[in-house]
Design a protein around this motif. Structure first.
Motif, PDB file in Angstrom:
ATOM      1  N   THR A  24       0.830  -1.205   0.000  1.00  0.00           N
ATOM      2  CA  THR A  24       0.000   0.000   0.000  1.00  0.00           C
ATOM      3  C   THR A  24       0.868   1.260   0.000  1.00  0.00           C
ATOM      4  N   PHE A  80      -8.301   4.479  -9.111  1.00  0.00           N
ATOM      5  CA  PHE A  80      -7.626   3.909  -7.943  1.00  0.00           C
ATOM      6  C   PHE A  80      -8.652   3.457  -6.916  1.00  0.00           C
ATOM      7  N   PRO A 103      -8.519   2.280  -3.263  1.00  0.00           N
ATOM      8  CA  PRO A 103      -7.587   2.079  -2.144  1.00  0.00           C
ATOM      9  C   PRO A 103      -8.000   0.907  -1.252  1.00  0.00           C
ATOM     10  N   GLU A 104      -7.045   0.475  -0.441  1.00  0.00           N
ATOM     11  CA  GLU A 104      -7.344  -0.645   0.467  1.00  0.00           C
ATOM     12  C   GLU A 104      -8.355  -0.199   1.532  1.00  0.00           C
ATOM     13  N   GLU A 105      -8.107   1.012   2.103  1.00  0.00           N
ATOM     14  CA  GLU A 105      -9.040   1.590   3.077  1.00  0.00           C
ATOM     15  C   GLU A 105     -10.106   2.321   2.285  1.00  0.00           C
ATOM     16  N   ARG A 106     -11.259   1.707   2.094  1.00  0.00           N
ATOM     17  CA  ARG A 106     -12.241   2.335   1.220  1.00  0.00           C
ATOM     18  C   ARG A 106     -13.635   2.319   1.834  1.00  0.00           C
ATOM     19  N   GLY A 107     -14.379   3.331   1.418  1.00  0.00           N
ATOM     20  CA  GLY A 107     -15.753   3.436   1.876  1.00  0.00           C
ATOM     21  C   GLY A 107     -16.426   4.468   1.007  1.00  0.00           C
ATOM     22  N   VAL A 108     -17.734   4.561   1.116  1.00  0.00           N
ATOM     23  CA  VAL A 108     -18.467   5.580   0.359  1.00  0.00           C
ATOM     24  C   VAL A 108     -19.460   6.250   1.293  1.00  0.00           C
ATOM     25  N   GLY A 120     -15.762   5.971   8.043  1.00  0.00           N
ATOM     26  CA  GLY A 120     -16.332   5.323   6.858  1.00  0.00           C
ATOM     27  C   GLY A 120     -15.305   5.073   5.769  1.00  0.00           C
ATOM     28  N   LYS A 121     -14.039   5.360   6.049  1.00  0.00           N
ATOM     29  CA  LYS A 121     -12.918   5.104   5.124  1.00  0.00           C
ATOM     30  C   LYS A 121     -13.127   5.789   3.777  1.00  0.00           C
ATOM     31  N   ILE A 122     -13.708   6.984   3.815  1.00  0.00           N
ATOM     32  CA  ILE A 122     -13.966   7.694   2.558  1.00  0.00           C
ATOM     33  C   ILE A 122     -12.782   8.560   2.160  1.00  0.00           C
ATOM     34  N   ILE A 123     -12.030   8.994   3.170  1.00  0.00           N
ATOM     35  CA  ILE A 123     -10.953   9.955   2.898  1.00  0.00           C
ATOM     36  C   ILE A 123      -9.960   9.430   1.876  1.00  0.00           C
ATOM     37  N   GLU A 124      -9.560   8.149   2.042  1.00  0.00           N
ATOM     38  CA  GLU A 124      -8.542   7.661   1.117  1.00  0.00           C
ATOM     39  C   GLU A 124      -9.103   7.519  -0.297  1.00  0.00           C
ATOM     40  N   VAL A 125     -10.401   7.223  -0.386  1.00  0.00           N
ATOM     41  CA  VAL A 125     -11.017   7.177  -1.718  1.00  0.00           C
ATOM     42  C   VAL A 125     -10.966   8.567  -2.344  1.00  0.00           C
ATOM     43  N   SER A 161      -7.699   9.549  -3.809  1.00  0.00           N
ATOM     44  CA  SER A 161      -7.344   8.999  -5.115  1.00  0.00           C
ATOM     45  C   SER A 161      -7.814   9.920  -6.227  1.00  0.00           C
ATOM     46  N   ARG A 219      -3.805   7.696   8.124  1.00  0.00           N
ATOM     47  CA  ARG A 219      -3.613   6.873   9.322  1.00  0.00           C
ATOM     48  C   ARG A 219      -2.136   6.733   9.684  1.00  0.00           C
TER      49      ARG A 219
END
Lengths: 319, 488
Positions: free
Chosen positions: A45, A79, A81-86, B285-290, B293, B470
């Motif tokens: 990562t 892209f 990412p491994e840490e993903r959410g919406v 919610g792990k949105i930041i890394e998305v 990108s 993180r």
């Protein structure tokens, strides 16, 4: 025009004095599927983040489409990412449209593509549903669509299979193949060797922050000594006949004691047909003869040793 | 710019396109009205308190109390008449109304006469003529012990409302060491209003009697007790002749500025909290890394700040329009009654003060918003955030104290110094503005505030970068400040 979508050279990164990535170099050729393999904590990562310019390296450089990663280059990349959410309160369609627009797709076209992709992924009925109303697998598919909806030239997927059930894993494999067939470059990281073995033209193996292998799947498999599994009744002169072909290990009798199992690790250059021929010529009463096909997992073990293999297994358990 | 716009737009719509936002908007006037009405409701819903007096001194205190209470009530009604007539016209009208009131000994009739005299016969209808919160009744017994069952509710007295218990009883007895001994009996030990009122009446009566016994006439006693100084407050000017009398209108800007300071504080605190919550939700919610990108750190930070700022400005704009319309309508109505009152509205909607408030809001919002966003990026839960928030909350609370100070002494050294502290400037300088602080102070403190805002934004972006990926969390900060004690 470069023939590589991504070139990284000597990337090195430490966090708090602890090295995370050390001198990693590789290239992702256009139109190929490249697997980026290794256990959790191998530095995959961090390398991908540096490749996209999300974080800067301590040393080394990355080139995206022949130049340092920038906004224009990122628009050509999808892209995941491994840490993903919406956004849980947005509808599936709105999420996809939002990310498409961030990548420069006009609003009307973004909506059209969102509906199109949702239908292709079997989510047409979920278009107007909020993400929080969808199952985890459906939400993951929405995330994948959001990553590729702008139809990028280069798709980077960080652990895309984690969290998906086997059915959706197969669907994702199919999607990756389709994208590659459409001429797009795909780079995905995984700690599950089977996916890479089925999909990749080329693989990069990582362990403890370093690259340990870079080549085709066949080249990786060639690193693994061939093995033959045999079984014969007790008293058969197996060792006399086969010890010259490689390392022969007695793996014990079967439950009723009617036969003994043997594992023969072939010396370099020896083919399994030669072993079979020797057995026939010596008149051995074989009850089982199985040339064992090597897998990427074996190649990984061969390259990084047993400790690396344990890390890989631990990663599989974590996910 | 595209990413900033889209992130800001999404953030903006996530608030504005919800029922909660509009309900919240509507709830402000509803709760403001409720808040303003509650004291009145409490007052009006309080049951009438019946009390009895047992006079064992032979001084006729029961009658004294009754008479003085009637007199006090008449004075209270007269004050209400005087206050209301201030809105009607000049001194002559006020005097005419008071003369009409004084001419009629019947209080309720006198109030009607007063307003009729100045051409507003219906205005007296809303006055509290009776003052029925506490009513004196004849004692249903000869001594205090006889009254106990009436206070405990075991026995009742007859009233116009029907049978009721006594709220309290007073017994006045001769004393060897004091002019009187007073015993107050009630089951309510917290509310001392009635006790204080009756004791004050009796004390004043005894004082009047003492003065009369020393040979003064009743008129002289009244004159002596009615002494008033003629006080005039002037707004100082270099030229003595140019001094002008200080009116409510002169004090209004100070009060408005302090209210604006409080509103700024409340708005910045609320909005910064929204950013913190939204950031923690996105982090969880792990949105930041998305997002990373597709957008860079600074684009996400600015986009989020911009979206929530736009939401706040929408809120202010709606209230501004509503306020403007109400002012226009109210101003037109008031100008027909008293043109001077329109001046008060002019102070409330002074464009200089409102413009300054907008600038201070933007600077304060960017400073605290960026800090809260950076904190949010380090936290996965609100519990994580709480430990980091304490120092920021304390920093935010202190200017409230200075706002209270500045009400009495906006030119004090403490308030002046506080207005130079960049994180307090938006609130404290706002409160100082009507006192016309030196321009160099306003510009200097403003420049320092802008510089600090830029510095905070830069630092917040750096923290945000670490937190979003993180690479740092709340424990990192605790370790850094050596506050946590535990190595994580």
């Amino acid at each position: 025009m470069t023939e590589y979508a991504l070139v990284v050279e000597g990337l090195t990164k430490s966090f708090g004095g602890k090295p995370a990535v050390r001198e990693v170099s590789f290239k992702a050729a256009k139109g190929e599927i490249t697997g980026f393999l290794g256990p959790n904590g191998a530095g995959k990562t961090t390398t991908l983040r540096m490749s996209l310019g999300v974080i800067g390296p301590d040393r080394g450089r990355a080139e995206l489409f022949g130049r340092a990663p920038d906004a224009a280059g990122m628009d050509r990349v999808g892209f995941l990412p491994e840490e993903r959410g919406v956004y849980r309160k947005m509808t599936a369609e709105a999420v996809i449209v939002f990310f498409a627009r961030l990548k420069g797709v006009p609003a009307g076209e973004a909506r059209r593509r969102a509906r199109d992709y949702l239908e292709r992924f079997g989510l047409a009925d979920a278009a107007k549903k909020k993400i929080k109303e969808l199952s985890k697998g459906m939400a993951q598919k929405v995330q994948i669509i959001a990553a590729i909806v702008h139809e990028p030239e280069f798709i980077i997927l960080d652990e895309p299979f984690s969290g998906l059930d086997p059915v959706n894993q197969a669907l994702l494999e199919q999607m990756i193949r389709e994208q590659a067939e459409a001429g797009r470059t795909v780079l995905f990281s995984t700690h599950v060797m089977e996916h890479a073995e089925r999909l990749c033209d080329r693989i990069i193996l990582m362990a403890r922050g370093q690259k340990v292998f870079d080549g085709t799947v066949n080249e990786a498999l060639a690193q693994v000594p061939r093995q033959v599994l045999l079984a014969a009744p007790p008293g058969e002169p197996v060792e006399d006949v086969l010890s010259g072909f490689g390392e022969l290990v007695n793996e014990g009798e079967d439950e009723d004691g009617a036969e003994i199992n043997w594992r023969l690790t072939l010396n370099a250059g020896i083919e399994s047909q030669a072993v079979l021929r020797a057995c026939v010529e010596a008149g051995l009463k074989l009850t089982h003869f199985e040339p064992r096909r090597p897998h990427l997992h074996d190649a990984f073990v061969a390259l990084v040793g047993e400790e690396g293999a344990r890390e890989l297994e631990a990663s599989a358990e974590d996910n | 710019m595209r990413a900033i716009y889209l992130i800001a737009r999404r953030e903006y719509l996530s608030y504005v396109a919800t029922w909660g936002f509009w309900l919240g908007l509507l709830s402000v006037p509803v709760f403001a009205t409720l808040g303003a009405s509650i004291p009145g409701w409490i007052e009006s819903s309080q049951p009438t308190r019946y009390f009895a007096v047992i006079d064992e001194t032979g001084m006729g205190l029961e009658q004294v109390i009754r008479d003085r209470r009637v007199e006090a009530r008449r004075e209270a009604v007269r004050d209400q008449v005087e206050t209301l007539t201030r809105f009607i016209g000049e001194e002559a009208e006020r005097q005419a109304a008071l003369d009409a009131f004084d001419a009629n000994p019947n209080t309720s009739q006198a109030a009607s006469d007063a307003f009729e005299a100045v051409g507003f016969p219906g205005l007296g209808e809303n006055l509290d003529l009776e003052g029925r919160d506490a009513v004196m009744v004849g004692a249903p017994g000869a001594d205090l012990n006889d009254l106990r069952p009436y206070i405990s509710g075991d026995a009742t007295i007859e009233t116009s409302e029907g049978p009721r218990a006594l709220y309290a009883a007073f017994a006045f007895r001769p004393s060897d060491t004091h002019p009187l001994e007073v015993v107050y009996l009630s089951e309510n030990v917290t509310n001392r209003d009635l006790r204080n009122e009756i004791v004050r009446i009796v004390r004043e009566h005894l004082r009047d009697q003492a003065l009369l016994e020393r040979g003064l006439t009743a008129a002289e006693v009244d004159t002596l007790l009615g002494l008033r100084l003629d006080v005039t407050s002037l707004l100082a000017s270099p030229d003595a002749d140019a001094d002008t009398e200080v009116t409510t209108l002169d004090r209004a800007p100070f009060i408005v500025a302090i209210i604006l300071g409080f509103i700024l504080w409340l708005a910045i605190f609320s909005v910064a909290n929204m950013l913190l919550t939204s950031m923690i939700e996105e982090k969880g919610g792990k949105i930041i890394e998305v997002l990373l990108s597709t957008a860079r750190f600074h684009e996400i930070l600015i986009g989020k700040l911009g979206g929530v700022a736009a939401m706040s400005l929408t809120l202010f704009a709606i209230w501004g329009v509503v306020g403007g319309v109400l002012t226009a309508l109210g101003g037109a109505a008031l100008s027909t009654v008293n043109p001077d009152l329109v001046g008060v509205l002019g102070v409330v909607f002074d464009p200089v003060l409102l413009g300054a408030a907008l600038i201070f809001f933007i600077a304060g919002y960017l400073m605290y918003g960026a800090i809260f966003l950076a904190m949010g990026s380090l936290c996965d839960t609100l519990q994580d955030a709480q430990t980091l928030m304490s120092p920021v909350i304390w920093t935010l609370m202190l200017p409230l104290l200075f706002l209270f100070f500045s009400l009495e002494a906006s030119d004090s050294t403490v308030v002046r110094i506080a207005s130079w502290v960049p994180v307090w400037t938006p609130f404290v300088m706002m409160a100082r503005l009507p006192a016309d602080p030196p321009l160099w102070e306003v510009l200097g403190a403003g420049a320092l505030m802008v510089f600090t805002t830029v510095l905070v934004l830069w630092a917040a972006a750096a923290v945000f970068r670490q937190g979003a990926l993180r690479q740092a969390d709340a424990d990192t900060v605790r370790r850094w400040f050596k506050l946590g004690g535990k190595k994580g």
